[in-house]
Design a protein around this motif. Structure first.
Motif, mmCIF file in Angstrom:
data_model
loop_
_atom_site.group_PDB
_atom_site.id
_atom_site.type_symbol
_atom_site.label_atom_id
_atom_site.label_comp_id
_atom_site.label_asym_id
_atom_site.label_seq_id
_atom_site.Cartn_x
_atom_site.Cartn_y
_atom_site.Cartn_z
ATOM 1 N N ILE A 55 0.848 -1.190 0.000
ATOM 2 C CA ILE A 55 0.000 0.000 0.000
ATOM 3 C C ILE A 55 0.886 1.244 0.000
ATOM 4 O O ILE A 55 2.078 1.159 0.279
ATOM 5 C CB ILE A 55 -0.926 0.045 1.243
ATOM 6 C CG1 ILE A 55 -0.079 0.063 2.520
ATOM 7 C CG2 ILE A 55 -1.915 -1.089 1.234
ATOM 8 C CD1 ILE A 55 -0.806 0.551 3.736
ATOM 9 N N THR A 56 0.296 2.382 -0.335
ATOM 10 C CA THR A 56 0.963 3.658 -0.105
ATOM 11 C C THR A 56 0.209 4.346 1.020
ATOM 12 O O THR A 56 -1.019 4.252 1.120
ATOM 13 C CB THR A 56 0.977 4.561 -1.347
ATOM 14 O OG1 THR A 56 -0.355 4.802 -1.763
ATOM 15 C CG2 THR A 56 1.767 3.937 -2.468
ATOM 16 N N THR A 58 -0.213 8.046 2.541
ATOM 17 C CA THR A 58 0.017 9.471 2.343
ATOM 18 C C THR A 58 -0.942 10.228 3.236
ATOM 19 O O THR A 58 -2.164 10.165 3.052
ATOM 20 C CB THR A 58 -0.225 9.861 0.869
ATOM 21 O OG1 THR A 58 0.560 9.019 0.034
ATOM 22 C CG2 THR A 58 0.156 11.299 0.622
ATOM 23 N N THR A 65 5.647 3.892 1.564
ATOM 24 C CA THR A 65 5.064 2.614 1.177
ATOM 25 C C THR A 65 4.971 1.744 2.418
ATOM 26 O O THR A 65 5.783 1.863 3.329
ATOM 27 C CB THR A 65 5.968 1.930 0.134
ATOM 28 O OG1 THR A 65 6.139 2.809 -0.968
ATOM 29 C CG2 THR A 65 5.376 0.635 -0.366
ATOM 30 N N GLU A 87 -8.243 -4.672 -9.508
ATOM 31 C CA GLU A 87 -9.011 -3.432 -9.501
ATOM 32 C C GLU A 87 -10.104 -3.459 -8.425
ATOM 33 O O GLU A 87 -10.371 -2.449 -7.776
ATOM 34 C CB GLU A 87 -9.641 -3.160 -10.880
ATOM 35 C CG GLU A 87 -8.647 -2.709 -11.932
ATOM 36 C CD GLU A 87 -7.857 -3.868 -12.543
ATOM 37 O OE1 GLU A 87 -8.318 -5.019 -12.473
ATOM 38 O OE2 GLU A 87 -6.760 -3.609 -13.064
ATOM 39 N N SER A 90 -8.440 -3.019 -5.080
ATOM 40 C CA SER A 90 -8.080 -1.612 -4.953
ATOM 41 C C SER A 90 -9.290 -0.773 -4.561
ATOM 42 O O SER A 90 -9.202 0.119 -3.706
ATOM 43 C CB SER A 90 -7.483 -1.112 -6.264
ATOM 44 O OG SER A 90 -7.176 0.241 -6.189
ATOM 45 N N TYR A 91 -10.427 -1.055 -5.181
ATOM 46 C CA TYR A 91 -11.666 -0.337 -4.867
ATOM 47 C C TYR A 91 -12.091 -0.582 -3.413
ATOM 48 O O TYR A 91 -12.467 0.356 -2.701
ATOM 49 C CB TYR A 91 -12.787 -0.774 -5.823
ATOM 50 C CG TYR A 91 -14.145 -0.321 -5.367
ATOM 51 C CD1 TYR A 91 -14.540 1.009 -5.507
ATOM 52 C CD2 TYR A 91 -15.030 -1.225 -4.778
ATOM 53 C CE1 TYR A 91 -15.783 1.432 -5.071
ATOM 54 C CE2 TYR A 91 -16.274 -0.813 -4.333
ATOM 55 C CZ TYR A 91 -16.648 0.514 -4.480
ATOM 56 O OH TYR A 91 -17.873 0.929 -4.037
ATOM 57 N N ALA A 94 -9.716 1.235 -1.054
ATOM 58 C CA ALA A 94 -9.965 2.675 -1.146
ATOM 59 C C ALA A 94 -11.271 3.051 -0.446
ATOM 60 O O ALA A 94 -11.345 4.082 0.228
ATOM 61 C CB ALA A 94 -10.004 3.106 -2.604
ATOM 62 N N HIS A 95 -12.288 2.218 -0.607
ATOM 63 C CA HIS A 95 -13.585 2.485 0.013
ATOM 64 C C HIS A 95 -13.477 2.504 1.543
ATOM 65 O O HIS A 95 -14.095 3.339 2.203
ATOM 66 C CB HIS A 95 -14.596 1.423 -0.432
ATOM 67 C CG HIS A 95 -15.949 1.578 0.169
ATOM 68 N ND1 HIS A 95 -16.799 2.606 -0.165
ATOM 69 C CD2 HIS A 95 -16.584 0.844 1.120
ATOM 70 C CE1 HIS A 95 -17.906 2.497 0.537
ATOM 71 N NE2 HIS A 95 -17.799 1.436 1.318
ATOM 72 N N ALA A 98 -9.544 5.098 2.446
ATOM 73 C CA ALA A 98 -9.087 6.278 1.696
ATOM 74 C C ALA A 98 -8.906 7.496 2.589
ATOM 75 O O ALA A 98 -7.968 8.266 2.406
ATOM 76 C CB ALA A 98 -10.053 6.591 0.562
ATOM 77 N N GLN A 103 -3.741 3.580 -0.002
ATOM 78 C CA GLN A 103 -4.112 3.164 -1.351
ATOM 79 C C GLN A 103 -3.431 1.835 -1.672
ATOM 80 O O GLN A 103 -2.268 1.628 -1.331
ATOM 81 C CB GLN A 103 -3.681 4.201 -2.385
ATOM 82 C CG GLN A 103 -4.432 5.499 -2.289
ATOM 83 C CD GLN A 103 -3.959 6.477 -3.338
ATOM 84 O OE1 GLN A 103 -2.817 6.454 -3.760
ATOM 85 N NE2 GLN A 103 -4.859 7.340 -3.766
ATOM 86 N N PHE A 104 -4.152 0.970 -2.351
ATOM 87 C CA PHE A 104 -3.633 -0.331 -2.765
ATOM 88 C C PHE A 104 -2.651 -0.152 -3.923
ATOM 89 O O PHE A 104 -2.871 0.629 -4.830
ATOM 90 C CB PHE A 104 -4.804 -1.220 -3.206
ATOM 91 C CG PHE A 104 -4.390 -2.532 -3.803
ATOM 92 C CD1 PHE A 104 -4.030 -3.597 -3.014
ATOM 93 C CD2 PHE A 104 -4.359 -2.690 -5.187
ATOM 94 C CE1 PHE A 104 -3.666 -4.808 -3.570
ATOM 95 C CE2 PHE A 104 -3.993 -3.899 -5.753
ATOM 96 C CZ PHE A 104 -3.646 -4.960 -4.937
#
Length: 190
Positions: A55-56, A58, A65, A87, A90-91, A94-95, A98, A103-104
């Motif tokens: 993941i990142t 931020t 990372t 994908e 990742s969604y 993020a859901h 986030a 983030q994935f």
């Protein structure tokens, strides 16, 4: 005389920037009122932690990372993620995460863990998450104003003792300061 020739190879080499990062975060907690990272030990053999998700992270005061265990992601999301599409995973991440700046990036299987750099463990806490996060020190950007030193909790039954052995010298202060590494000094009990 029988001699064996051996060759020693270092397992891990630390450059100056990584050593300075270790010095900065060791024994500290990062807290910016939204996320909390409690830094722990170094991980030299990442293959012992199992499959990971890269993941990142931020957020205010930190950028870098990180790696989360697949088991922790599955526990937090309540679904098995190993067979999900990239994908879609990742969604889902993020859901759920986030607002914490997560983030994935990718899934890392057990076979590719050997390629990871030196990692430091930390307990990652935020509003909806509390888990172990593995962070590579090489790419970590952290603002020191958000770091606080952890209090040291020594056990109450820890016994401390001090021994003091005075000795007498016949050298003057000037002679002591003039000593070099080549000088031999004999010390013996009184």
């Amino acid at each position: 005389m029988d001699h064996d020739i051996i060759s020693l190879k270092s397992y891990c080499q630390l450059n100056r920037s990584v050593m300075l990062k270790i010095k900065t975060v060791a024994g500290c907690c990062f807290d910016n009122q939204a996320i909390h990272l409690d830094f722990g030990k170094l991980v030299f053999k990442p293959e012992s932690v199992g499959d990971l998700v890269e993941i990142t992270l931020t957020h205010l005061g930190i950028e870098g990372t990180g790696y989360l265990k697949i088991k922790d992601i599955e526990r937090l999301l309540g679904i098995e993620v190993k067979h999900l599409d990239r994908e879609y995973l990742s969604y889902i991440i993020a859901h759920h995460f986030a607002k914490e700046g997560v983030q994935f990036v990718r899934y890392i299987s057990q076979d590719h863990l050997i390629e990871l750099p030196l990692l430091i463990t930390c307990i990652f806490r935020c509003s909806c998450l509390s888990t172990t996060l593995y962070i590579p020190l090489e790419g970590l950007e952290i603002e020191e104003k958000y770091l606080q030193h952890k209090p040291q909790n020594l056990p109450s039954d820890l016994r401390l003792s001090v021994s003091w052995a005075p000795f007498e010298t016949y050298l003057s202060q000037n002679e002591l300061s003039m000593l070099s590494s080549q000088d031999l000094i004999l010390v013996y009990p009184k």
